[in-house]
Design an enzyme around this catalytic site. Structure first.
Site, PDB file in Angstrom:
ATOM      1  N   CYS A 337     -35.730 -67.679 -13.798  1.00 36.54           N
ATOM      2  CA  CYS A 337     -37.003 -67.275 -14.402  1.00 36.54           C
ATOM      3  C   CYS A 337     -38.093 -66.880 -13.396  1.00 36.54           C
ATOM      4  CB  CYS A 337     -37.498 -68.313 -15.403  1.00 36.54           C
ATOM      5  SG  CYS A 337     -37.188 -70.035 -14.992  1.00 36.54           S
ATOM      6  N   ARG A 366     -27.535 -76.260  -8.832  1.00 34.06           N
ATOM      7  CA  ARG A 366     -28.350 -77.424  -9.174  1.00 34.06           C
ATOM      8  C   ARG A 366     -27.711 -78.658  -8.567  1.00 34.06           C
ATOM      9  NH1 ARG A 366     -29.810 -75.981 -15.525  1.00 34.06           N
ATOM     10  NH2 ARG A 366     -30.565 -73.897 -15.031  1.00 34.06           N
ATOM     11  N   GLN A 384     -25.212 -68.086 -15.476  1.00 34.09           N
ATOM     12  CA  GLN A 384     -25.608 -68.006 -16.878  1.00 34.09           C
ATOM     13  C   GLN A 384     -25.648 -66.552 -17.311  1.00 34.09           C
ATOM     14  OE1 GLN A 384     -29.464 -69.968 -16.772  1.00 34.09           O
ATOM     15  NE2 GLN A 384     -28.522 -71.891 -17.397  1.00 34.09           N
ATOM     16  N   ASP A 386     -28.009 -65.126 -18.448  1.00 35.00           N
ATOM     17  CA  ASP A 386     -29.427 -65.451 -18.539  1.00 35.00           C
ATOM     18  C   ASP A 386     -30.267 -64.195 -18.779  1.00 35.00           C
ATOM     19  OD1 ASP A 386     -31.586 -67.123 -18.380  1.00 35.00           O
ATOM     20  OD2 ASP A 386     -31.635 -67.201 -16.191  1.00 35.00           O
ATOM     21  N   HIS A 388     -34.668 -63.086 -19.547  1.00 39.56           N
ATOM     22  CA  HIS A 388     -36.040 -63.455 -19.847  1.00 39.56           C
ATOM     23  C   HIS A 388     -36.723 -62.291 -20.519  1.00 39.56           C
ATOM     24  CE1 HIS A 388     -34.809 -66.400 -16.853  1.00 39.56           C
ATOM     25  NE2 HIS A 388     -35.544 -67.211 -17.570  1.00 39.56           N
ATOM     26  N   LYS A 468     -37.133 -75.832 -26.655  1.00 43.24           N
ATOM     27  CA  LYS A 468     -35.886 -75.075 -26.683  1.00 43.24           C
ATOM     28  C   LYS A 468     -35.215 -75.175 -28.044  1.00 43.24           C
ATOM     29  CE  LYS A 468     -33.752 -77.685 -23.382  1.00 43.24           C
ATOM     30  NZ  LYS A 468     -32.819 -78.008 -22.294  1.00 43.24           N
ATOM     31  N   HIS A 514     -37.045 -67.569 -22.535  1.00 39.74           N
ATOM     32  CA  HIS A 514     -35.850 -67.769 -21.716  1.00 39.74           C
ATOM     33  C   HIS A 514     -34.694 -67.902 -22.702  1.00 39.74           C
ATOM     34  CE1 HIS A 514     -38.340 -69.752 -18.337  1.00 39.74           C
ATOM     35  NE2 HIS A 514     -39.180 -69.650 -19.352  1.00 39.74           N
TER      36      HIS A 514
END
Length: 638
Positions: A337, A366, A384, A386, A388, A468, A514
RNA sequence: GCCGAUGUAGCUCAAUGGUAGAGCAACUGACUUGUAAUCAGUAGGUUGGCGGUUCGACUCCGCCCAUCGGCUCCA
């Protein structure tokens, strides 16, 4: 006892009964054998509970869901009784039933090991054979506090002190008793089909600052056949474990020199790449633009985003090597992000740019605590799908809807039926005001309502920057893992000072969404392996078709067929080893290749092949063109 | 990170303080194969790592690493 009468509505029909009659006696003796408890005005009670007033009474059978819960809860009690008789000085805490069984948490002088289980089980059988009556008593809470304090049950005293009611119930079987709301089976003899399964540590009240207790897991069923069936299912589920299948099928590798970080072998990489290709096809349709962003950032970025303050423990810190003081002034990105916020801010944005949907398959790292790692489903290195979305406030609803639609499309296409939705709300450690949080939580709740999706709330489980929508899918052993997520964020845009110029030429702040559909590819693949048992759909299969030669005489014909299929862009294997056909078929079956093509002398002579489907014993003769057409008719989503 | 358990050949597992072994896989050869396992042979090991006890350690003890089941945390 009073001779007053009360009106009982039993299974729909009304009749009179004496006040004080135990509810169990309302039922016919033949019916009673299968009854474990009753529901009085909707409330579960013991069969021995006396009738107090007019009531609607329903039977609770031992093999009903509610009945099983009671049986399992009683089994947990029986286990606690056994444990306390075998291990003096052990304190009891709580022992609830679960979806599939029960557990009980103990504070023993020495933690239990799996070697203690047979001994406990043995004692449980003895106690069950004694068929001790299980009796319910009521007493004042303060009296109970004194009682349990005298017994040295300090955890129970703790529990009692937290109970608001003035009166509490205690259950007694023989000389053993426990604070409990109930209800329970009438006597210990009702507990016959049970098994203790495992031991584990668990913190008192689930808080890692508290004492570590010893938890024993078990399960119980109405009869031995049901228990045996359950144990058999557990065994089958273990055979679907993605860690086992992943290795057996040559998809993934783990090495202790990179804990929590999977290696994708050629076959595993193929599946991952096909999944990503699928998501990319959807991106074209749903209006996402893909970007590629750096792996390592200076801490300045993480300070701006708030990760430095609230996520640092989960980050791998590093340095560029030129830092004179040797400070760890860089970090590997744990999320994309902030990088996307940087891209957003790299030029002046207008309302015409919105919604700006940036997708990123960047590798994230992580620093997960060692004890939580779990095959592909909990890793330290992840990818991911992912993205945004930067949009105006009045575009949020349509963007969330669109992503919920995308989630449904993908999960339908991949056959994930049992998904659970949750709304994760403001955590203790968070950015931004509570008012903003409640507002964004409401927006997500509305979106799920609008889309006809039912969900549960997961209080305090939101990301530090926003609430979320979480989508959970169970693995083979029914453990739930979060995959997709849609998160609303008013904080990151503020911290990065993101702006756009609206149609009235004034400056406004965008909202950031997100979201990930597969979630992380690693976890998704793990779940997919367990759901399919390694039998991937054709479009995902790492090896889609394998050509099997019958003998060395037809080796070149087999290779020719394989080369032809490769030209058609199928993923083809060819087995021309000096082995019998049965052996090659078996190996292709075990490798879970969707199609086997047999090339023998008959086929070579006629220019045909014999096609055999995975798990289908019947072969079919066809021309090479027909073969290609058959393979091409296999669907691919997106 | 915490509690418990486990770690022997690529995989699945034997070997209870006295010379580390089997099946499958791999490799070589024979067989020339018709839809879920052809036969024979060969090779494969610092028993997770480091230290200790012992005449002698896969075996007993300590520390570390990884993995498994949970807890906490999380996609």
């Amino acid at each position: 006892m009073s001779s007053e009468e009360v009106t009982v509505t039993l299974s729909g029909s009304a009749r009179k009964a004496l006040k004080g009659t135990p509810v169990g006696e309302l039922f016919e003796p033949t019916e009673r054998r299968k009854l474990i408890a009753a529901r009085v005005n909707g409330k579960l009670v013991d069969l021995s509970r006396p009738l107090e007033q007019d009531a609607a009474v329903d039977a609770v059978a031992i093999d009903s869901p509610a009945g099983l819960n009671i049986l399992r809860h009683s089994t947990a009690h029986l286990m606690a009784q056994a444990v306390q008789s075998l291990y003096p000085g052990t304190q009891v805490t709580i022992g609830p039933s679960t979806d599939e069984g029960f557990y009980y948490d103990f504070a023993p002088p020495k933690p239990f090991t799996s070697e203690d289980l047979p001994r406990i089980e043995q004692r449980m059988r003895e106690l069950a054979r004694a068929d001790e009556k299980i009796e319910r008593m009521e007493m004042a809470r303060d009296e109970a506090v004194e009682l349990f304090a005298r017994m040295g049950e300090h955890f129970k005293v703790d529990i009692l002190r937290a109970i608001p009611e003035e009166r509490v119930s205690i259950y007694r079987q023989g000389d053993w008793m426990d604070l409990c709301r109930g209800p329970h089976v009438p006597s210990t003899g009702w507990i016959r089909a049970f098994a203790l399964l495992s031991v584990a540590g668990a913190y008192w009240r689930g808080d890692e600052h508290n004492a570590m207790l010893s938890r024993v897991y078990g399960t119980a069923f109405a009869d031995q056949a049901a228990l045996d069936e359950h144990l058999e299912l557990l065994k089958l589920a273990r055979a679907r474990d993605h860690r086992r299948l992943g290795r057996e099928l040559g998809l993934i590798l783990f090495d202790s020199r990179a804990p929590g970080s999977p290696f994708f072998l050629p076959k595993g990489a193929t599946v991952v790449n096909e999944l990503i290709a699928y998501i990319r096809r959807l991106y074209a349709r749903y209006g996402f633009k893909e970007v590629i962003t750096p792996q390592i950032f200076r801490n300045e970025l993480w300070r701006t985003s708030g990760h430095w303050e609230l996520f640092r423990d989960n980050m791998f810190l590093t340095t560029d090597g030129e830092n004179a003081a040797g400070e760890l002034d860089y970090a590997l990105k744990p999320m994309n992000c902030p990088a996307h916020a940087v891209i957003y801010a790299c030029e002046k944005r207008s309302y015409r740019d919105l919604p700006l949907r940036l997708a990123d398959f960047g590798r994230l790292h992580r620093a997960e605590r060692s004890g939580v790692l779990h095959g592909l489903t909990r890793v330290r290195a992840m990818t991911q799908d992912d993205a945004h979305i930067f949009c105006a406030l009045d575009q949020v609803a349509q963007e969330v809807d669109s992503n919920l639609k995308m989630v449904r499309e993908v999960y339908d296409a991949l056959g994930f039926e049992h998904m659970e939705l949750k709304l994760a709300t403001m955590p203790e450690e968070h950015l931004g005001s509570e008012q903003t949080w409640r507002q964004t939580e409401a927006m997500l709740a509305e979106a799920m309502g609008r889309n006809g999706l039912s969900y549960q709330t997961n209080p305090g489980e939101g990301a530090f920057y926003g609430p979320k929508i979480e989508i959970y899918v169970p693995d083979a052993l029914k453990r739930r893992w979060q995959l997709a997520t849609i998160q609303l964020d008013f904080n990151m845009p503020e911290r990065f000072g993101l702006e756009y110029v609206n149609s009235r030429a004034t400056v406004e702040r965008p909202v950031m969404i997100h979201r990930a559909i597969l979630g992380t590819i690693e976890r998704f693949l793990g779940l997919l392996i367990e759901h399919t048992g390694g039998l991937f759909p054709f479009w995902l299969a790492p090896e889609q078709v394998r050509v099997l030669s019958l003998s060395e005489k037809v080796e070149s014909y087999a290779k020719e067929i394989a080369a032809g299929l490769e030209r058609e862009r199928f993923r083809v294997g060819v087995d021309v080893r000096n082995e019998k056909l049965g052996f090659k078929v078996r190996q292709a079956e075990l490798a879970k290749v969707p199609y086997m093509v047999v090339a023998g002398e008959r086929e070579a002579a006629s220019g045909t092949v014999s096609l055999r489907k995975l798990r289908g014993a019947k072969a079919q003769s066809m021309s090479v063109d027909e073969l290609v057409a058959t393979l091409k008719s296999e669907p691919a989503p997106g």
